[in-house]
Design a protein around this motif. Structure first.
Motif, short mmCIF file in Angstrom:
data_model
loop_
_atom_site.label_atom_id
_atom_site.label_comp_id
_atom_site.label_asym_id
_atom_site.label_seq_id
_atom_site.Cartn_x
_atom_site.Cartn_y
_atom_site.Cartn_z
N PHE A 86 0.82 -1.21 0.00
CA PHE A 86 0.00 0.00 0.00
C PHE A 86 0.85 1.26 0.00
CE2 PHE A 86 -4.35 1.08 -0.06
CZ PHE A 86 -4.98 -0.13 -0.25
N TYR A 87 2.05 1.18 0.56
CA TYR A 87 2.90 2.38 0.67
C TYR A 87 4.10 2.31 -0.26
CZ TYR A 87 0.00 2.28 4.77
OH TYR A 87 -1.09 2.18 5.60
N CYS A 88 4.43 1.12 -0.77
CA CYS A 88 5.56 0.95 -1.69
C CYS A 88 4.99 0.37 -2.99
CB CYS A 88 6.59 -0.01 -1.12
SG CYS A 88 7.26 0.48 0.47
N PRO A 89 4.53 1.23 -3.92
CA PRO A 89 3.73 0.72 -5.04
C PRO A 89 4.48 0.00 -6.16
CG PRO A 89 3.89 3.13 -5.12
CD PRO A 89 4.55 2.70 -3.83
N ALA A 90 5.82 0.04 -6.19
CA ALA A 90 6.52 -0.63 -7.30
C ALA A 90 6.25 -2.13 -7.26
CB ALA A 90 8.02 -0.37 -7.21
N ILE A 91 5.98 -2.71 -8.42
CA ILE A 91 5.70 -4.15 -8.50
C ILE A 91 6.40 -4.71 -9.75
CG2 ILE A 91 3.41 -3.66 -9.52
CD1 ILE A 91 2.46 -6.27 -8.04
N GLU A 92 7.18 -5.78 -9.56
CA GLU A 92 7.92 -6.37 -10.68
C GLU A 92 7.02 -7.34 -11.44
OE1 GLU A 92 12.49 -6.69 -9.44
OE2 GLU A 92 11.20 -7.78 -8.06
N VAL A 93 6.92 -7.14 -12.73
CA VAL A 93 6.11 -8.03 -13.58
C VAL A 93 7.09 -8.86 -14.40
CG1 VAL A 93 4.42 -8.12 -15.45
CG2 VAL A 93 4.20 -6.40 -13.63
N VAL A 94 7.04 -10.20 -14.18
CA VAL A 94 8.05 -11.07 -14.79
C VAL A 94 7.36 -12.17 -15.61
CG1 VAL A 94 10.19 -12.33 -14.34
CG2 VAL A 94 9.25 -10.82 -12.56
N PRO A 95 7.37 -12.04 -16.95
CA PRO A 95 6.81 -13.11 -17.76
C PRO A 95 7.81 -14.25 -17.93
CG PRO A 95 7.46 -11.22 -19.13
CD PRO A 95 7.83 -10.89 -17.72
N ALA A 96 7.32 -15.45 -18.26
CA ALA A 96 8.22 -16.53 -18.69
C ALA A 96 8.41 -16.36 -20.20
CB ALA A 96 7.58 -17.87 -18.38
N GLY A 97 9.32 -17.11 -20.78
CA GLY A 97 9.55 -17.03 -22.22
C GLY A 97 8.29 -17.33 -23.02
N TRP A 98 7.39 -18.15 -22.45
CA TRP A 98 6.19 -18.58 -23.21
C TRP A 98 4.94 -17.77 -22.86
CZ3 TRP A 98 8.80 -22.90 -20.57
CH2 TRP A 98 8.46 -22.99 -19.22
N THR A 99 5.07 -16.71 -22.05
CA THR A 99 3.88 -15.92 -21.68
C THR A 99 3.37 -15.12 -22.89
OG1 THR A 99 4.77 -15.71 -19.45
CG2 THR A 99 3.05 -14.15 -20.07
N ASP A 100 2.06 -15.17 -23.14
CA ASP A 100 1.46 -14.40 -24.25
C ASP A 100 1.64 -12.90 -24.01
OD1 ASP A 100 0.51 -16.70 -25.45
OD2 ASP A 100 -1.54 -16.49 -24.65
N PRO A 101 1.95 -12.11 -25.07
CA PRO A 101 2.13 -10.66 -24.89
C PRO A 101 0.91 -9.98 -24.28
CG PRO A 101 2.88 -11.34 -27.07
CD PRO A 101 2.26 -12.55 -26.44
N ASP A 102 -0.31 -10.43 -24.63
CA ASP A 102 -1.48 -9.73 -24.08
C ASP A 102 -1.61 -9.92 -22.56
OD1 ASP A 102 -2.55 -12.54 -24.66
OD2 ASP A 102 -4.28 -11.63 -23.67
N VAL A 103 -0.99 -10.99 -22.03
CA VAL A 103 -1.02 -11.22 -20.57
C VAL A 103 -0.22 -10.11 -19.88
CG1 VAL A 103 -0.26 -12.78 -18.72
CG2 VAL A 103 -1.35 -13.70 -20.77
N ILE A 104 0.91 -9.75 -20.49
CA ILE A 104 1.75 -8.69 -19.90
C ILE A 104 0.96 -7.37 -19.92
CG2 ILE A 104 3.92 -7.41 -20.13
CD1 ILE A 104 5.04 -9.85 -21.67
#
Ligand code: NAI
Length: 315
Positions: free
Chosen positions: A148-166
């Motif tokens: 709630f106070y530290c809003p940065a969030i790492e988004v990490v796809p795998a090699g096979w993740t669909d682009p629209d998921v990101i």
């Protein structure tokens, strides 16, 4: 305002935070936990946390406290949690076997368009999702605590993740008041913990070598580097400390390299040095049995900083 459904699996510290963040954006959140008592405790805790956020003027989104609370429900059935959810956030303990088991169950219950998102701090997305039928829908959304106070969030796809998921994950997280950052390749520790552990590694070495005391080491961060880092990263710091990045390189690149070459190899933090750091922290932060008091001290400061940053950003 969307009324789409999000399933949250695991109602500990992180599951509760995600539930509140998603609810603040107008999503209908259904929480499941393997321990029914945990979900009941979560609901009560969320009620209290929302009241405290309202009191501090830090509720996210435009909904009232009650509307946000009403957007969150709980279930004792995993299927009810994930059925018709377009986004699922898993927040179960940090163990590959547990995560794989939970995702294997979910995999059988969901359709092809769902987004399967894990909160893992350090497990790689490919390792968790490799056996799933819907592995192309899998991604990691690793928050910073307290979210709630530290809003940065790492988004990490795998090699096979669909682009629209990101893309869709970014949308959901931004709507929920978070600041997503794309980690383009899966590496151990992602980025936040790699930086954090580089700092810990050097601080440990400096204490072990008798260069600085643990208290003074923390002072250099809290009264020095950390103050700038609350507003900008190392690159903008360098840019402003010279006449831009190229001038920074001209002035400091040799010195940086020479000092980096004097860093030793990685060391396990343990033994007498760790004991000495512990004793110093007991003096600085109080005894472990009173740790909750010091956590409140920390949260009060994080709340004040979050308010200050919000006010400055609005200028
Ligand atoms: P926690 O231990 O507070 O909560 C985990 C919850 O999962 C518990 O309520 C437990 O009953 C439940 N659970 C266990 N097995 C389950 C299953 N099979 N199905 C459904 N629920 C199950 O853990 P916490 O701190 O919330 O961490 C969750 C995840 O978030 C971990 O992967 C952790 O690495 C990650 N994370 C934690 C951060 C932190 O500072 N605590 C920060 C960022 C990410």
């Amino acid at each position: 305002m969307s009324a789409k459904k999000i399933g949250v699996i695991g109602s500990g510290l992180i599951g509760r935070s995600f539930a509140m963040l998603f609810a603040s954006a107008g999503y209908k959140v259904v929480i499941f936990d393997i321990e029914p008592a945990q979900t009941r405790a979560a609901k009560e805790d969320i009620r209290e946390q929302l009241a405290s956020l309202e009191k501090n003027g830090l509720l996210k989104g435009s909904l009232s406290r009650q509307q946000q609370f009403d957007n969150i429900s709980t279930t004792e059935n995993l299927e009810e949690c994930v059925k018709n959810a377009f986004f699922i956030q898993e927040c179960v303990p940090e163990r590959l076997d547990i995560k794989r088991k939970v995702w294997a169950q979910v995999d059988k219950l969901v359709g092809d368009d769902v987004i399967l998102s894990s909160s893992t701090s350090a497990l790689l997305p490919s390792a968790i999702s490799e056996g799933l039928t819907h592995k192309n829908r899998f991604i990691i959304s690793h928050p910073t605590n307290p979210p709630f106070y530290c809003p940065a969030i790492e988004v990490v796809p795998a090699g096979w993740t669909d682009p629209d998921v990101i893309e869709k994950t970014f949308t959901v997280l931004k709507e929920s008041g978070l600041v997503p950052v794309l980690i383009k390749k899966e590496v151990p520790g992602f980025v936040l913990n790699r930086i954090q552990y580089a700092i810990i590694g050097e601080c440990y070495r400096l204490i072990k070598d008798g260069v600085v005391s643990p208290e003074d080491c923390d002072t250099i961060m809290s009264q020095g580097l950390g103050l700038r880092y609350a507003f900008m990263g190392p690159w903008e710091t360098g840019y402003l400390n010279a006449e831009g990045m190229l001038s920074y390189g001209e002035r400091y690149a040799d010195m940086i390299l020479d000092i980096q070459k004097s860093f030793g190899p990685p060391e396990r933090i343990e033994g007498p040095t760790l004991q000495a750091i512990h004793a110093s922290m007991e003096r600085l932060a109080g005894p472990v049995q009173d740790i909750q008091k010091r956590r409140q001290w920390r949260d009060k400061r994080l709340i004040a900083l979050a308010k200050l940053k919000r006010d400055l950003d609005a200028e």
